[in-house]
Scaffold this motif. Structure first.
Motif, mmCIF file in Angstrom:
data_model
loop_
_atom_site.group_PDB
_atom_site.id
_atom_site.type_symbol
_atom_site.label_atom_id
_atom_site.label_comp_id
_atom_site.label_asym_id
_atom_site.label_seq_id
_atom_site.Cartn_x
_atom_site.Cartn_y
_atom_site.Cartn_z
ATOM 1 N N ASP A 411 0.848 -1.192 0.000
ATOM 2 C CA ASP A 411 0.000 0.000 0.000
ATOM 3 C C ASP A 411 0.881 1.239 0.000
ATOM 4 O O ASP A 411 1.281 1.739 1.034
ATOM 5 C CB ASP A 411 -0.916 -0.010 1.218
ATOM 6 C CG ASP A 411 -1.906 1.132 1.156
ATOM 7 O OD1 ASP A 411 -1.871 1.904 0.184
ATOM 8 O OD2 ASP A 411 -2.709 1.266 2.092
ATOM 9 N N PHE A 412 1.191 1.721 -1.205
ATOM 10 C CA PHE A 412 2.131 2.832 -1.303
ATOM 11 C C PHE A 412 1.465 4.126 -1.724
ATOM 12 O O PHE A 412 2.119 5.093 -2.019
ATOM 13 C CB PHE A 412 3.236 2.495 -2.309
ATOM 14 C CG PHE A 412 4.084 1.350 -1.870
ATOM 15 C CD1 PHE A 412 4.715 1.394 -0.649
ATOM 16 C CD2 PHE A 412 4.257 0.246 -2.679
ATOM 17 C CE1 PHE A 412 5.503 0.341 -0.226
ATOM 18 C CE2 PHE A 412 5.041 -0.811 -2.261
ATOM 19 C CZ PHE A 412 5.665 -0.770 -1.037
ATOM 20 N N ARG A 413 0.126 4.114 -1.800
ATOM 21 C CA ARG A 413 -0.514 5.309 -2.318
ATOM 22 C C ARG A 413 -0.264 6.499 -1.406
ATOM 23 O O ARG A 413 -0.447 6.423 -0.209
ATOM 24 C CB ARG A 413 -2.020 5.057 -2.452
ATOM 25 C CG ARG A 413 -2.294 3.830 -3.271
ATOM 26 C CD ARG A 413 -3.716 3.722 -3.662
ATOM 27 N NE ARG A 413 -4.632 3.729 -2.530
ATOM 28 C CZ ARG A 413 -5.931 3.499 -2.674
ATOM 29 N NH1 ARG A 413 -6.419 3.281 -3.868
ATOM 30 N NH2 ARG A 413 -6.719 3.497 -1.640
ATOM 31 N N SER A 415 2.542 7.744 -0.614
ATOM 32 C CA SER A 415 3.829 7.749 0.082
ATOM 33 C C SER A 415 4.741 8.803 -0.521
ATOM 34 O O SER A 415 4.884 8.861 -1.733
ATOM 35 C CB SER A 415 4.525 6.404 -0.068
ATOM 36 O OG SER A 415 3.733 5.414 0.481
ATOM 37 N N TRP A 417 7.880 8.914 -0.643
ATOM 38 C CA TRP A 417 9.073 8.419 -1.325
ATOM 39 C C TRP A 417 8.775 7.762 -2.664
ATOM 40 O O TRP A 417 9.653 7.272 -3.346
ATOM 41 C CB TRP A 417 9.892 7.522 -0.424
ATOM 42 C CG TRP A 417 9.118 6.437 0.246
ATOM 43 C CD1 TRP A 417 8.483 6.514 1.446
ATOM 44 C CD2 TRP A 417 8.881 5.129 -0.250
ATOM 45 N NE1 TRP A 417 7.870 5.332 1.717
ATOM 46 C CE2 TRP A 417 8.098 4.463 0.710
ATOM 47 C CE3 TRP A 417 9.257 4.455 -1.413
ATOM 48 C CZ2 TRP A 417 7.673 3.158 0.528
ATOM 49 C CZ3 TRP A 417 8.843 3.159 -1.590
ATOM 50 C CH2 TRP A 417 8.053 2.524 -0.622
ATOM 51 N N SER B 36 12.908 5.992 2.250
ATOM 52 C CA SER B 36 11.572 6.095 2.805
ATOM 53 C C SER B 36 11.633 6.711 4.197
ATOM 54 O O SER B 36 10.775 7.476 4.582
ATOM 55 C CB SER B 36 10.913 4.721 2.859
ATOM 56 O OG SER B 36 11.588 3.906 3.770
ATOM 57 N N ALA B 41 8.087 8.166 7.346
ATOM 58 C CA ALA B 41 7.553 6.850 7.019
ATOM 59 C C ALA B 41 6.105 6.666 7.433
ATOM 60 O O ALA B 41 5.596 5.568 7.483
ATOM 61 C CB ALA B 41 8.414 5.771 7.677
ATOM 62 N N ASP B 42 5.424 7.780 7.703
ATOM 63 C CA ASP B 42 4.061 7.642 8.212
ATOM 64 C C ASP B 42 3.089 7.303 7.100
ATOM 65 O O ASP B 42 2.638 8.155 6.365
ATOM 66 C CB ASP B 42 3.647 8.945 8.892
ATOM 67 C CG ASP B 42 2.187 8.905 9.328
ATOM 68 O OD1 ASP B 42 1.765 7.835 9.766
ATOM 69 O OD2 ASP B 42 1.508 9.932 9.211
ATOM 70 N N GLU B 43 2.799 6.018 6.943
ATOM 71 C CA GLU B 43 1.881 5.600 5.887
ATOM 72 C C GLU B 43 0.500 5.306 6.460
ATOM 73 O O GLU B 43 -0.524 5.522 5.841
ATOM 74 C CB GLU B 43 2.369 4.325 5.186
ATOM 75 C CG GLU B 43 3.833 4.315 4.793
ATOM 76 C CD GLU B 43 4.197 5.501 3.947
ATOM 77 O OE1 GLU B 43 3.295 6.066 3.292
ATOM 78 O OE2 GLU B 43 5.363 5.885 3.951
#
Lengths: 551, 366
Positions: A411-413, A415, A417, B36, B41-43
């Motif tokens: 789940d990279f939406r 993000s 980076w 990252s 890194a707060d996802e």
């Protein structure tokens, strides 16, 4: 004939491991999203509908769009190579004052935001502009000219980095044996350059075929390419079948192109390289090349100068007002342009590191001499996978990231980076293309000799490959940095208001009314160009430094 | 480059080689994760955050965002996602697993699609400004989308040019096909530009399903210039734009004229033709399946609050839906709105858009 020993198996395992890292990145951040989007086109209601995609492919408009993409990209690539190779010679084989600056100058267009350059170009070509007499406004001529302008740097720098390191003695020997300068060029120099020219040409072609802003701005509404068509189908019509059909076509383009260029590029012999630059002062026989490069420099400088001049004009007089505005929030942007520049640089460092490490790994792997056809085919496929991001629509990838990477653990939406990763994916193919010709030109016997003397894989890399590829590696680093600084397509999809990069900020400024916003966009573009040129010049200075000590 | 130096020490022995390649692999992984880490890194979305999906035009002063965060207790996370069309299409494609909690930026040309595809949850601010009703989405979607801002896409003219040439400027859409204005009009194309689409819709509203194609044939015959975007048309081809082009009639907004007041001057050099305007309304809504629906509702309330509404003109160049929010002086004076703008039913726009755009493209060569 050697039998596979435990050590060979271990090496193979390690090679596989090294291959796995870049492969994982490209699969997660490129293959999965693209498959996700294309999949939606092939499975419109959960059921496979190949006929629907095939129908979309047979629309009369598609043939039209594909034909225009192919001929405009081919013509632009041919012109870029024809102008770029002599320029590479002048900028990398001759020695004269101001050379480093000129190398920086030709790189600048590559990173400039296409919207602004498109507007700058059009201001020259349209109705009241100084070049209006050419009648190019809104014609394919303007598109092709702009594509050449943007991509010259790829040829000049790729070929230049390769040419600079070629050992001159072979040419001198041919000359001593009575060959005319033309014969030396034809029989010695050019064959040695073929791999670099092919590499650069491939990249340029893919950049041209997926160009977006240039085509839209300069072609008006009349000229559509596969890329602009995918954009319209996806963002306006939500016609995923049509977009999927064109995306598959783009992938086919890349595969065919790589198949064709592999044949040309691989037959070349290994060449002797020197680790120190051998440049000489210009002589009478260099006049044709000098003329071509002078033309190139003027053609590159003209739009840049007009950009700089316009950024310094406020209400008919000279002023730095637009530049002073860059450190304030204008209302359009959530951060000052200076903050956007800082964001750009920060992201570029991450993206460059990623691109160089991953691209370097790929380049080393695909240039190993392989003994079985299966292994060679595997290496070719591996190579091709990393070229795909250059040839496939950023819109498809951008939408795909949202559609496909939405469930943990992927789940990279949103993000932050994703930005450097996306930029690295664009830069990586360039890094690979720059390094491959250099690594291929290494005589395999040198590696074998080193290995038989007990050198391990990495020591061979360091003592045999690195000295050969040193310049290419520097060029690749500088280029990756430039790609990242200038990248707009993917970045605009992924960046956040507080982390906008400079090109995204420029785009936002130029899409708003008011001379002030427009002026600030021009000033910001000039800053972007200057920073890029500075980075490129600095990277060139590194030569002879720490890396030189290794060779 | 450093790693070549460092790992290069492991040479000779098998162990050395293994370690070295392993180190290379490790470095790659470390690098990936370092990136990252660096950018935060707060996802995971905790309920303390509310995520807004919006268009690229989002530009809001920090103080306002801080005000929202303080009052609501939620941290605001903004995800710009392209223009109104892109935002809508992305929401449709991610309906099963929404990108965020709320959306702002769907306009009346894409609202029909968003409503039909079920990406929105019902919500109407309880104490929004009374004037909201004037801009409410007609039809079924009224409870799904809350109007936030609007703008009139209008033909603009360079008054100075017309005065110098001694020609009366055009006033209506029909005038643009008059040979007196041949070769003077530039507009962005409907397929690639949202004001361009608004202009096409204005012509469809004026000439009807059966007449608009003829109108466009006449327009093409009168040498209209089509560009891909607003930037190009206004900044390059328009005679009163920064590029000083050769076309004194351009498609832009009713809010454009105040930006052409010369330094030291007192009034604009351009004006908007208020009988040629198409009204674009932008809406906000709560996304169906939002993780933080309460936060999304608070956010929609905030978007129609007086403070946010007042900030709209200066930051996003649009008019507030709250008719009591004060307009900047220059807007109040020089950017009057159309009295009777063209409008089309969003449901009809959604149903017909593809056909209209294809027909338009065939007509114009776009």
């Amino acid at each position: 004939m050697r039998l596979p020993s435990r050590s060979r198996l271990a090496t193979a395992g390690l090679v596989g491991l090294a291959a796995l890292i870049p492969l994982t990145v490209v699969v997660i951040f490129f293959v999965v999203p693209v498959v996700g989007m294309v999949g939606r086109g092939f499975f419109p209601d959960g059921e496979l509908d190949v006929a629907g995609v095939a129908d979309a492919l047979l629309r009369p408009r598609v043939a039209h769009v594909v034909w225009f993409t192919l001929w405009s990209s081919s013509l632009a690539t041919a012109l870029t190579v024809l102008l770029g190779v002599p320029t590479a010679f002048v900028l990398y084989r001759l020695r004269f004052p101001g050379q480093a600056l000129l190398r920086g100058l030709v790189t600048v267009p590559f990173v400039l935001p296409t919207v602004v350059v498109g507007v700058a170009f059009r201001t020259l070509l349209a109705g009241t502009g100084p070049l209006a007499f050419l009648g190019w406004d809104g014609t394919p001529a303007a598109i092709v000219a702009a594509l050449v302008f943007f991509n010259l740097a790829v040829v000049v720098r790729t070929v230049g980095a390769h040419w600079e390191g070629l050992d001159r003695r072979r040419e001198e020997a041919a000359a001593a044996l009575g060959a005319s300068p033309a014969q030396v060029l034809r029989t010695v120099t050019l064959p040695a350059l073929v791999p670099a020219v092919v590499s650069a040409g491939t990249v340029v072609f893919l950049f041209c075929a997926t160009a977006f802003g240039v085509v839209l701005t300069l072609g008006g509404v009349e000229y559509a390419t596969v890329e602009t068509e995918i954009y319209l189908l996806t963002t306006q019509f939500l016609d995923l079948q049509g977009a999927a059909a064109l995306c598959v076509l783009q992938i086919v383009f890349v595969v065919v192109l790589l198949g064709l260029t592999r044949r040309v590029g691989q037959g070349s012999a290994s060449v002797q390289r020197t680790s120190t630059a051998v440049r000489r002062t210009p002589a009478g026989r260099d006049v044709p090349a000098l003329l071509v490069s002078a033309l190139v420099v003027v053609a590159v400088a003209a739009p840049l100068v007009s950009l700089v001049v316009r950024s310094l004009r406020v209400d008919g007089s000279w002023s730095l007002e637009h530049y002073r505005a860059l450190d304030g929030t204008t209302g359009v942007l959530s951060v000052p342009v200076t903050q956007a520049l800082e964001n750009s640089l920060r992201v570029a460092v991450d993206a460059t590191l990623l691109a160089v490490v991953l691209g370097g790994t790929v380049a080393v792997l695909v240039t190993r001499r392989l003994r079985t056809p299966v292994a060679r085919r595997a290496a070719a496929t591996f190579d091709a996978v990393f070229m795909l991001p250059l040839g496939v629509s950023a819109v498809t990838v951008g939408f795909g990231l949202l559609v496909a990477l939405d469930t943990p653990p992927l789940d990279f939406r949103g993000s932050p980076w994703l930005v450097p990763v996306a930029q690295a994916l664009v830069a990586m193919p360039l890094v690979v293309r720059l390094l491959v010709p250099a690594l291929r030109s290494v005589d395999e016997r040198q590696r074998e000799a080193a290995a038989s003397l007990g050198a391990g894989t990495l020591r061979v890399l360091r003592t045999v490959d690195l000295p050969h590829a040193r310049r290419a590696l520097l060029a690749a680093t500088g280029f990756a940095f430039a790609v990242s600084l200038g990248e707009f397509g993917a970045t605009s999809f992924l960046s956040r208001p507080e982390t906008v990069t400079l090109p995204v900020a420029v785009y936002q400024l130029v899409s708003r009314p008011g001379e002030d916003n427009f002026g600030a966009a021009l000033a910001a573009s000039v800053v972007l160009g200057l920073v890029t040129a500075a980075v490129v010049v600095l990277v060139e200075r590194v030569r002879g430094g720490s890396l030189g000590g290794l060779s | 480059m450093l790693h070549h130096n460092r790992t290069g020490r492991h040479t000779g022995s098998r162990r050395g080689r293994t370690t070295a390649l392993g180190a290379l692999a490790g470095l790659g992984l470390a690098l990936t994760s370092a990136c990252s880490l660096e950018s935060g890194a707060d996802e995971g979305k905790s309920p303390t955050t509310v995520t807004l999906v919006t268009h690229d035009s989002w530009a809001v002063p920090e103080e306002l965002v801080a005000e929202f965060e303080e009052e609501s207790g939620y941290q605001l996370d903004v995800l710009p996602n392209g223009d109104a069309g892109e935002v809508t299409n992305k929401l449709v494609l991610t309906a099963d697993n929404p990108l965020g909690d709320a959306v702002y930026g769907i306009d009346n040309t894409f609202a029909g699609r968003a409503v039909d595809e079920g990406v929105l949850a019902s919500y109407t601010p309880s104490d929004g400004p009374a004037s909201l009703a004037d801009f409410a989405l007609p039809g079924d979607g009224g409870d799904l989308l809350t109007p936030v801002d609007w703008s009139d896409v209008c033909v603009n003219v360079d008054d100075v040019w017309f005065r110098d040439e001694g020609i009366e400027p055009p006033r209506t859409l029909g005038d643009l096909t008059d040979p007196a204005y041949r070769g003077l009009f530039v507009t962005p194309g409907a397929a690639s530009s949202s004001p361009g689409l608004a202009f096409l819709l204005a012509t469809i509203a004026e000439y009807g399903e059966d007449g608009w194609e003829d109108y466009w044939r006449d327009l093409m015959a009168n040498d209209v210039k089509l560009t891909s975007g607003w930037t190009d048309a206004y900044e390059v081809d328009f005679s009163a734009g920064p590029g000083g082009g050769d076309r004194p009639i351009v498609l832009s907004y009713s809010s454009s004229p105040p930006f052409t007041i010369p330094e030291g001057g007192s009034k604009p050099t351009t004006s908007a033709l208020l009988d040629t305007c198409f009204r674009q309304v932008e809406y906000a809504g709560v996304l169906a399946g939002a993780e933080n629906p309460a936060g999304a509702e608070a956010l929609v309330d905030f978007l129609v609050s007086r403070d946010f509404q007042t900030a709209l003109p200066d930051n996003m160049y649009v008019y507030p839906v709250d008719d009591e929010a004060p307009l900047p002086e220059l807007w109040a004076r020089w950017a009057p709105a159309a009295e009777r703008p063209f409008q089309l039913d969003p449901e009809e726009v959604d149903a017909q858009r593809s056909d209209w755009l294809r027909a338009w493209s065939d007509l114009t060569g776009g």
